[in-house]
Design a protein around this motif. Sequence first.
Motif, PDB file in Angstrom:
ATOM      1  N   HIS A  46     -32.338  -7.037  44.104  1.00 27.91           N
ATOM      2  CA  HIS A  46     -31.360  -8.183  43.620  1.00 27.91           C
ATOM      3  C   HIS A  46     -30.829  -9.122  44.837  1.00 27.91           C
ATOM      4  CE1 HIS A  46     -28.380 -10.479  41.420  1.00 27.91           C
ATOM      5  NE2 HIS A  46     -27.930  -9.415  40.912  1.00 27.91           N
ATOM      6  N   ILE A  47     -31.215 -10.204  45.157  1.00 23.31           N
ATOM      7  CA  ILE A  47     -31.029 -11.074  46.026  1.00 23.31           C
ATOM      8  C   ILE A  47     -30.491 -12.344  45.441  1.00 23.31           C
ATOM      9  CG2 ILE A  47     -31.824 -10.101  48.020  1.00 23.31           C
ATOM     10  CD1 ILE A  47     -34.097 -12.245  47.981  1.00 23.31           C
ATOM     11  N   VAL A  48     -29.879 -12.241  44.446  1.00 28.01           N
ATOM     12  CA  VAL A  48     -29.320 -13.567  43.415  1.00 28.01           C
ATOM     13  C   VAL A  48     -30.373 -14.429  42.934  1.00 28.01           C
ATOM     14  CG1 VAL A  48     -27.237 -14.956  43.302  1.00 28.01           C
ATOM     15  CG2 VAL A  48     -27.410 -13.344  45.199  1.00 28.01           C
ATOM     16  N   GLY A  49     -31.731 -13.801  42.788  1.00 24.52           N
ATOM     17  CA  GLY A  49     -32.554 -14.568  42.374  1.00 24.52           C
ATOM     18  C   GLY A  49     -33.551 -15.542  42.909  1.00 24.52           C
ATOM     19  N   ILE A  50     -33.367 -15.771  44.310  1.00 24.71           N
ATOM     20  CA  ILE A  50     -34.056 -16.624  45.061  1.00 24.71           C
ATOM     21  C   ILE A  50     -35.466 -15.933  45.257  1.00 24.71           C
ATOM     22  CG2 ILE A  50     -33.314 -15.765  47.576  1.00 24.71           C
ATOM     23  CD1 ILE A  50     -33.162 -18.841  47.812  1.00 24.71           C
TER      24      ILE A  50
END
Length: 392
Positions: free
Chosen positions: A345-349
Amino acid sequence: MRRSLSDQVCIVGVGETDFVRGTDKSLTQLLTEAAVNACKDAGIHPSEIDGVINPWRYNVRCEDLVAGLGIKELKFSGRSEMGGASAIAAIQQAALAVEHGVAEYVVVATGQKGYSGPRLGGTDPRILDYNNTIMPNPEYRDNMEYPYGVMVPMQYFSLHANRWFYEYNPDPIGMQIVAMTCREHAHNNSKAYMKGRAMTEEDYQNSPMLVTPFRLFDCSLEIDGAGAVIVTSKRNAHRFKKPIYIAGIAEGHPNQPDDMPTRSDILDMGIKYAAPRAFEMAGISRDEIDFAEIYDCFTFIVLRQIEEMGFCERGEAPDFVKNGRITYGGQLPINTHGGLLSQAHIVGINHVVEGVHQLRGESGIAQVQDAKIGLVTGYGDMGDGSIAILHN
């Protein structure tokens, strides 16, 4: 006549850090590392970057990357505060900047110290203060939700999920299918945190129920890491071997975007408004999508986005994902890298990074055959949505 961004802008570099649980690196270091890796991937020197966007509220400032990248002149900077919808919304901002000549090469870099920093699975009492830095309208949260025990995202989204189950009676197996599909896909990705960590049906069913209807394995990973994407205009595309073009892109917001219970329709989602605009810009139908990297903070969010994007009607997504439809060789492979549920989960990037790799044919054993058009989504805060349609 309305001017379109379609095929005017391309992604020419992508990069990530390793995904770990436990790091001494600062968030600035992680974002800089991801941006440098994206520059290496593109084959440009970091000093050529002249635009920086750091999506999401608590990230480092754009200026903090200037020295680390050796940027000679920062011409454009920006933010996008839409939670998990921020990365794609930021790419839209970058597209506007480069298409209009404000900057030549804009890096969008984001991530989080999701394990080493304050986290929901930890014991740091500052987590609620931290939560108020990443969610909209903290005054509302403090006065109308926290006193009743609604304190963290899985509780917010459970209100939406339970209403969906109440109104449409969807098959709960859909959430398990999403979780297990993402885990299976992670085994084919050397960078996925859950690679080699098997999940059986029994594992899923026996995992703790955290907030009804979310079991442990319905929730995304707490991970340290970052990713970056470099955006430029088609006038620079000749410099690069495999530019990936943006066919359509949009962001959307539900009515009353800072709150769910007071909406006329608690199931209202921003992707419902963004998706038609992106498909119209791209000039394609949903049947032409070869794969989809769908934001998966929770398993049910994947199902709901499938519905609100128009691939099926409300309540039908669990049936849509059955019978191998969303795995390799299926009609719509999703989250081919493992997603937020099983990669990181790295904010979707990382969804955008994977979409680019797929369209370049670089995904190895996870490669979708003959992939030409891919879809990437973002979901954030109380239902904000973003979507990019990419092609090679």
